[in-house]
Design a protein around this motif. Structure first.
Motif, PDB file in Angstrom:
ATOM      1  N   ALA A  14      -1.552  15.716  -3.550  1.00  0.00           N
ATOM      2  CA  ALA A  14      -1.711  14.281  -3.308  1.00  0.00           C
ATOM      3  C   ALA A  14      -0.438  13.676  -2.717  1.00  0.00           C
ATOM      4  O   ALA A  14      -0.498  12.912  -1.739  1.00  0.00           O
ATOM      5  CB  ALA A  14      -2.090  13.560  -4.597  1.00  0.00           C
TER       6      ALA A  14
ATOM      7  N   VAL B 229       0.129  11.985   0.983  1.00  0.00           N
ATOM      8  CA  VAL B 229       0.625  10.621   1.139  1.00  0.00           C
ATOM      9  C   VAL B 229       1.875  10.595   2.011  1.00  0.00           C
ATOM     10  O   VAL B 229       2.026   9.726   2.876  1.00  0.00           O
ATOM     11  CB  VAL B 229       0.898   9.968  -0.237  1.00  0.00           C
TER      12      VAL B 229
ATOM     13  N   CYS C 297       1.308   6.328  -7.188  1.00  0.00           N
ATOM     14  CA  CYS C 297       0.175   7.025  -7.823  1.00  0.00           C
ATOM     15  C   CYS C 297       0.278   8.535  -7.623  1.00  0.00           C
ATOM     16  O   CYS C 297       0.048   9.313  -8.563  1.00  0.00           O
ATOM     17  CB  CYS C 297      -1.147   6.505  -7.265  1.00  0.00           C
ATOM     18  N   ALA C 298       0.617   8.960  -6.414  1.00  0.00           N
ATOM     19  CA  ALA C 298       0.748  10.393  -6.143  1.00  0.00           C
ATOM     20  C   ALA C 298       1.913  10.987  -6.930  1.00  0.00           C
ATOM     21  O   ALA C 298       1.817  12.119  -7.436  1.00  0.00           O
ATOM     22  CB  ALA C 298       0.930  10.620  -4.650  1.00  0.00           C
TER      23      ALA C 298
ATOM     24  N   PRO D 163       0.802  -1.241   0.000  1.00  0.00           N
ATOM     25  CA  PRO D 163       0.000   0.000   0.000  1.00  0.00           C
ATOM     26  C   PRO D 163       0.827   1.280   0.000  1.00  0.00           C
ATOM     27  O   PRO D 163       0.473   2.241  -0.681  1.00  0.00           O
ATOM     28  CB  PRO D 163      -0.836  -0.101   1.279  1.00  0.00           C
ATOM     29  N   VAL D 164       1.932   1.303   0.732  1.00  0.00           N
ATOM     30  CA  VAL D 164       2.737   2.524   0.777  1.00  0.00           C
ATOM     31  C   VAL D 164       3.338   2.805  -0.599  1.00  0.00           C
ATOM     32  O   VAL D 164       3.263   3.930  -1.097  1.00  0.00           O
ATOM     33  CB  VAL D 164       3.850   2.408   1.847  1.00  0.00           C
TER      34      VAL D 164
ATOM     35  N   ARG E  70       2.288   1.727  -3.509  1.00  0.00           N
ATOM     36  CA  ARG E  70       1.195   2.034  -4.441  1.00  0.00           C
ATOM     37  C   ARG E  70       0.730   3.479  -4.287  1.00  0.00           C
ATOM     38  O   ARG E  70       0.550   4.202  -5.270  1.00  0.00           O
ATOM     39  CB  ARG E  70       0.044   1.055  -4.232  1.00  0.00           C
ATOM     40  N   ALA E  71       0.548   3.919  -3.043  1.00  0.00           N
ATOM     41  CA  ALA E  71       0.065   5.282  -2.798  1.00  0.00           C
ATOM     42  C   ALA E  71       1.087   6.320  -3.258  1.00  0.00           C
ATOM     43  O   ALA E  71       0.732   7.303  -3.930  1.00  0.00           O
ATOM     44  CB  ALA E  71      -0.253   5.462  -1.320  1.00  0.00           C
TER      45      ALA E  71
END
Length: 196
Positions: A191, A195, A27-28, A20-21, A23-24
């Motif tokens: 974003a 994050v 994307c940001a 998750p880290v 991925r976030a």
């Protein structure tokens, strides 16, 4: 008869996205890269309209890329010796601030050619400090076996932004002018800041 290995498959090109880290942040970072390329289109367009000189338009790209050449050693050392998350956060907040100033001055019609070059140079300075910290922090976000896939995904993300960012930037400049492109760039940092 040979036995078929039933163990789970090893890392794949997309398996770093399971974290998750990573991925976030990926994307940001993609959004921030898109914003930077949108801003580049807006800056070049604005320079054409206020300077009407091919040399000044070329200097817009130089002012964005020159900080990488000038600051890469210092930025790499900072990324190796300080908290990378804080380095990225500081760079993103700095670029957001400069981008807001650029958008506001463009909306007000107060941009001169040299002021535009100064502000794009400052955004390039933020980017020069952000890139080494981001690249070095990938190893902190995914396990070592996933590192090759994560590095490849970083390249894919940057190339996606390079492929579609200028087209999106052109559409925004056509619809809302260069100031609109600068505002979109400023918003693109939010974003990643959230994050981080």
């Amino acid at each position: 008869m040979d036995q078929i290995d039933a163990s789970p498959a090893g890392p794949t090109a997309l398996s770093p996205m399971r974290y998750p880290v990573f991925r976030a942040v990926w994307c940001a970072n993609l959004l921030a890269n898109l914003g930077t390329l949108i801003q580049s289109v807006g800056a070049a367009w604005l320079m054409i309209s206020i300077a009407q000189s091919a040399h000044m338009v070329a200097l817009v790209q130089t002012s964005t890329a020159l900080p990488v050449m000038l600051l890469s050693l210092a930025a790499g050392a900072l990324a190796d010796n300080r908290d990378r998350r804080l380095v990225m956060l500081g760079a993103q907040v700095f670029m957001l601030t400069v981008s807001v100033v650029l958008a506001a001055l463009a909306w007000a019609g107060l941009i001169t050619p040299w002021l535009l070059l100064l502000l794009t140079f400052l955004i390039g300075c933020g980017s020069a400090f952000n890139a080494p910290a981001w690249q070095a922090s990938v190893g902190d976000m995914v396990p070592r076996p996933e590192l090759p896939g994560a590095v490849a995904l970083n390249s894919v993300g940057f190339n996606i932004a390079r492929s579609v960012g200028p087209a999106i930037g052109g559409a925004i400049v056509a619809a809302a002018g260069a100031a609109g492109a600068f505002a979109v760039n400023a918003a693109s940092y939010v974003a990643l800041i959230a994050v981080l």
